[in-house]
Motif scaffolding. Structure first.
Motif, PDB file in Angstrom:
ATOM      1  N   ASN A  66       1.325  -0.885  -0.063  1.00  0.00           N
ATOM      2  CA  ASN A  66       0.028   0.025   0.254  1.00  0.00           C
ATOM      3  C   ASN A  66       0.968   1.218   0.158  1.00  0.00           C
ATOM      4  OD1 ASN A  66      -2.471  -1.875   0.666  1.00  0.00           O
ATOM      5  ND2 ASN A  66      -3.472   0.135   0.735  1.00  0.00           N
ATOM      6  N   ALA A  67       0.539   2.207  -0.474  1.00  0.00           N
ATOM      7  CA  ALA A  67       0.658   3.690  -0.796  1.00  0.00           C
ATOM      8  C   ALA A  67       0.514   4.157   0.653  1.00  0.00           C
ATOM      9  CB  ALA A  67       0.127   4.514  -1.575  1.00  0.00           C
ATOM     10  N   VAL A  68       1.897   5.452   1.015  1.00  0.00           N
ATOM     11  CA  VAL A  68       1.991   5.522   2.353  1.00  0.00           C
ATOM     12  C   VAL A  68       2.344   7.094   2.284  1.00  0.00           C
ATOM     13  CG1 VAL A  68       2.962   5.988   4.242  1.00  0.00           C
ATOM     14  CG2 VAL A  68       2.798   3.838   3.636  1.00  0.00           C
ATOM     15  N   SER A  69       1.460   8.272   2.688  1.00  0.00           N
ATOM     16  CA  SER A  69       0.581   9.355   2.852  1.00  0.00           C
ATOM     17  C   SER A  69       1.479   9.301   3.823  1.00  0.00           C
ATOM     18  CB  SER A  69      -0.506  10.404   2.724  1.00  0.00           C
ATOM     19  OG  SER A  69      -0.858   9.388   1.692  1.00  0.00           O
ATOM     20  N   PHE A  70       2.578  11.041   4.054  1.00  0.00           N
ATOM     21  CA  PHE A  70       3.246  11.740   4.918  1.00  0.00           C
ATOM     22  C   PHE A  70       3.456  12.873   5.114  1.00  0.00           C
ATOM     23  CE2 PHE A  70       5.900   8.688   2.762  1.00  0.00           C
ATOM     24  CZ  PHE A  70       6.987   9.829   1.956  1.00  0.00           C
ATOM     25  N   SER A  71       4.043  13.387   6.059  1.00  0.00           N
ATOM     26  CA  SER A  71       4.027  15.201   5.793  1.00  0.00           C
ATOM     27  C   SER A  71       5.612  15.207   4.598  1.00  0.00           C
ATOM     28  CB  SER A  71       4.886  15.476   6.329  1.00  0.00           C
ATOM     29  OG  SER A  71       4.631  16.884   6.935  1.00  0.00           O
ATOM     30  N   PRO A  72       5.688  16.084   3.830  1.00  0.00           N
ATOM     31  CA  PRO A  72       7.376  16.017   3.290  1.00  0.00           C
ATOM     32  C   PRO A  72       8.157  16.303   4.049  1.00  0.00           C
ATOM     33  CG  PRO A  72       5.732  17.736   2.791  1.00  0.00           C
ATOM     34  CD  PRO A  72       4.869  16.839   2.890  1.00  0.00           C
ATOM     35  N   ASP A  73       7.905  17.136   5.236  1.00  0.00           N
ATOM     36  CA  ASP A  73       9.494  17.445   6.159  1.00  0.00           C
ATOM     37  C   ASP A  73       9.653  16.238   6.511  1.00  0.00           C
ATOM     38  OD1 ASP A  73       7.204  17.905   7.292  1.00  0.00           O
ATOM     39  OD2 ASP A  73       8.251  19.950   7.196  1.00  0.00           O
ATOM     40  N   GLU A  74       8.314  14.959   6.702  1.00  0.00           N
ATOM     41  CA  GLU A  74       8.594  14.367   7.620  1.00  0.00           C
ATOM     42  C   GLU A  74      10.151  13.524   7.813  1.00  0.00           C
ATOM     43  OE1 GLU A  74       9.392  11.998  10.352  1.00  0.00           O
ATOM     44  OE2 GLU A  74       7.451  13.009  10.851  1.00  0.00           O
ATOM     45  N   TRP A  75      11.198  13.535   8.051  1.00  0.00           N
ATOM     46  CA  TRP A  75      12.921  12.653   8.308  1.00  0.00           C
ATOM     47  C   TRP A  75      12.196  11.321   8.186  1.00  0.00           C
ATOM     48  CZ3 TRP A  75      13.466   9.186  11.855  1.00  0.00           C
ATOM     49  CH2 TRP A  75      12.928   9.030  13.210  1.00  0.00           C
ATOM     50  N   LEU A  76      11.680  11.147   9.101  1.00  0.00           N
ATOM     51  CA  LEU A  76      11.485   9.231   8.495  1.00  0.00           C
ATOM     52  C   LEU A  76      11.719   9.164   7.226  1.00  0.00           C
ATOM     53  CD1 LEU A  76      12.082   6.576  10.436  1.00  0.00           C
ATOM     54  CD2 LEU A  76       9.233   6.732  10.556  1.00  0.00           C
ATOM     55  N   PHE A  77      11.027   9.547   6.496  1.00  0.00           N
ATOM     56  CA  PHE A  77      10.659   9.291   5.221  1.00  0.00           C
ATOM     57  C   PHE A  77      11.471  10.019   3.855  1.00  0.00           C
ATOM     58  CE2 PHE A  77       7.305   7.848   7.103  1.00  0.00           C
ATOM     59  CZ  PHE A  77       6.572   6.226   6.933  1.00  0.00           C
ATOM     60  N   LYS A  78      12.737  10.678   4.588  1.00  0.00           N
ATOM     61  CA  LYS A  78      13.297  11.761   3.954  1.00  0.00           C
ATOM     62  C   LYS A  78      14.149  11.034   2.774  1.00  0.00           C
ATOM     63  CE  LYS A  78      17.193  13.990   3.712  1.00  0.00           C
ATOM     64  NZ  LYS A  78      18.515  14.933   4.284  1.00  0.00           N
ATOM     65  N   GLY A  79      13.307  11.879   1.141  1.00  0.00           N
ATOM     66  CA  GLY A  79      13.506  10.927  -0.118  1.00  0.00           C
ATOM     67  C   GLY A  79      12.796   9.749  -0.617  1.00  0.00           C
ATOM     68  N   LEU A  80      11.664  10.046   0.148  1.00  0.00           N
ATOM     69  CA  LEU A  80      10.985   9.157  -0.600  1.00  0.00           C
ATOM     70  C   LEU A  80      10.088   9.479  -0.914  1.00  0.00           C
ATOM     71  CD1 LEU A  80      11.474   6.170   2.599  1.00  0.00           C
ATOM     72  CD2 LEU A  80      11.564   5.934  -0.053  1.00  0.00           C
ATOM     73  N   PRO A  81       8.581   9.825  -2.097  1.00  0.00           N
ATOM     74  CA  PRO A  81       7.625  10.277  -2.110  1.00  0.00           C
ATOM     75  C   PRO A  81       6.483  10.129  -1.742  1.00  0.00           C
ATOM     76  CG  PRO A  81       8.345   8.995  -4.294  1.00  0.00           C
ATOM     77  CD  PRO A  81       9.799   8.952  -2.551  1.00  0.00           C
ATOM     78  N   SER A  82       5.912  10.915  -0.734  1.00  0.00           N
ATOM     79  CA  SER A  82       4.352  10.833  -0.179  1.00  0.00           C
ATOM     80  C   SER A  82       3.196  10.291  -1.053  1.00  0.00           C
ATOM     81  CB  SER A  82       4.064  12.461   0.321  1.00  0.00           C
ATOM     82  OG  SER A  82       2.448  11.508   1.393  1.00  0.00           O
ATOM     83  N   GLY A  83       2.806   9.778  -0.810  1.00  0.00           N
ATOM     84  CA  GLY A  83       1.223   8.735  -1.427  1.00  0.00           C
ATOM     85  C   GLY A  83       1.915   8.085  -2.987  1.00  0.00           C
TER      86      GLY A  83
END
Length: 207
Positions: A125-142
């Protein structure tokens, strides 16, 4: 950096070890108190039922108290994975009512999904998050997919703890974070490049 994967008898430890090794980090699977104390970071894995997992932790004399101290007093960084994330909660309603570690003000409830979504939720599943969330740095939201396997989900009482969601017949908690505590409902170690990037982000972050 030393990484200790907490061994309490109900973890997906081999795949986690392989993932850390793949990104060039050494991880040890252990229930040894000295090794847990000495580790720079802890990983709480988990597969199976919530109540069984809490019983397994409580059955190891002194382990619950040690984990509480390391996480809540010493503020050692802890990453919860799948059931490991759910154990952070105050209470679970999976097959009865069970007290959790209580590290987050959250409860675990059955997935209540709209068709055609199914329970258990198994797959990518695709995951959505804030673009400035460090845990997902370098990963596109949604746009980044992660691998899920679960029938219950976390509901946070404090919305600030919720940092990522997925859509599975409704909005479902995908990741949470509070201070030194970080956790994902999905399996980063089974989520290929996206999951490996997330593990690297967690290791690189200064808590």
């Amino acid at each position: 950096m030393t990484i200790a994967i907490i061994d309490y008898g109900m973890g997906n430890v081999r795949s986690l070890m392989n993932a850390f090794e793949y990104i060039g980090e050494d991880a040890v699977v252990t229930a040894d108190f000295d090794e847990l104390e000495a580790a720079d970071r802890l990983v709480l894995p988990g597969v199976g039922a919530f109540g069984d997992a809490m019983k397994a932790i409580e059955a190891r004399e002194g382990l619950r108290a040690l984990l509480d101290r390391l996480a809540m007093e010493d503020k050692k960084p802890v990453l919860g994975v799948c059931l490991g994330m759910q154990l952070f909660a105050r209470v679970s309603h999976e097959h009865g009512t069970h007290q959790g570690l209580g590290w987050l003000d959250a409860e675990i409830l059955p997935l209540d999904v709209a068709p055609p979504a199914k329970v258990p939720h198994v797959g990518w599943n695709a995951v959505s998050f804030s673009p400035d969330e460090w845990l997902f740095k370098g990963l596109p939201s949604g746009e980044s997919d992660y691998y899920f396997v679960h029938s219950f989900h976390m509901v946070c009482q404090d919305p600030q703890d919720l940092i990522a969601t997925t859509d599975h017949g409704g909005t479902v908690t995908a990741a949470v974070r509070r201070g030194n505590l970080t956790a994902t409902q999905f399996h980063p170690e089974k989520s290929q490049d996206n999951g490996l990037q997330l593990l690297q982000n967690w290791l690189a972050h200064e808590f």
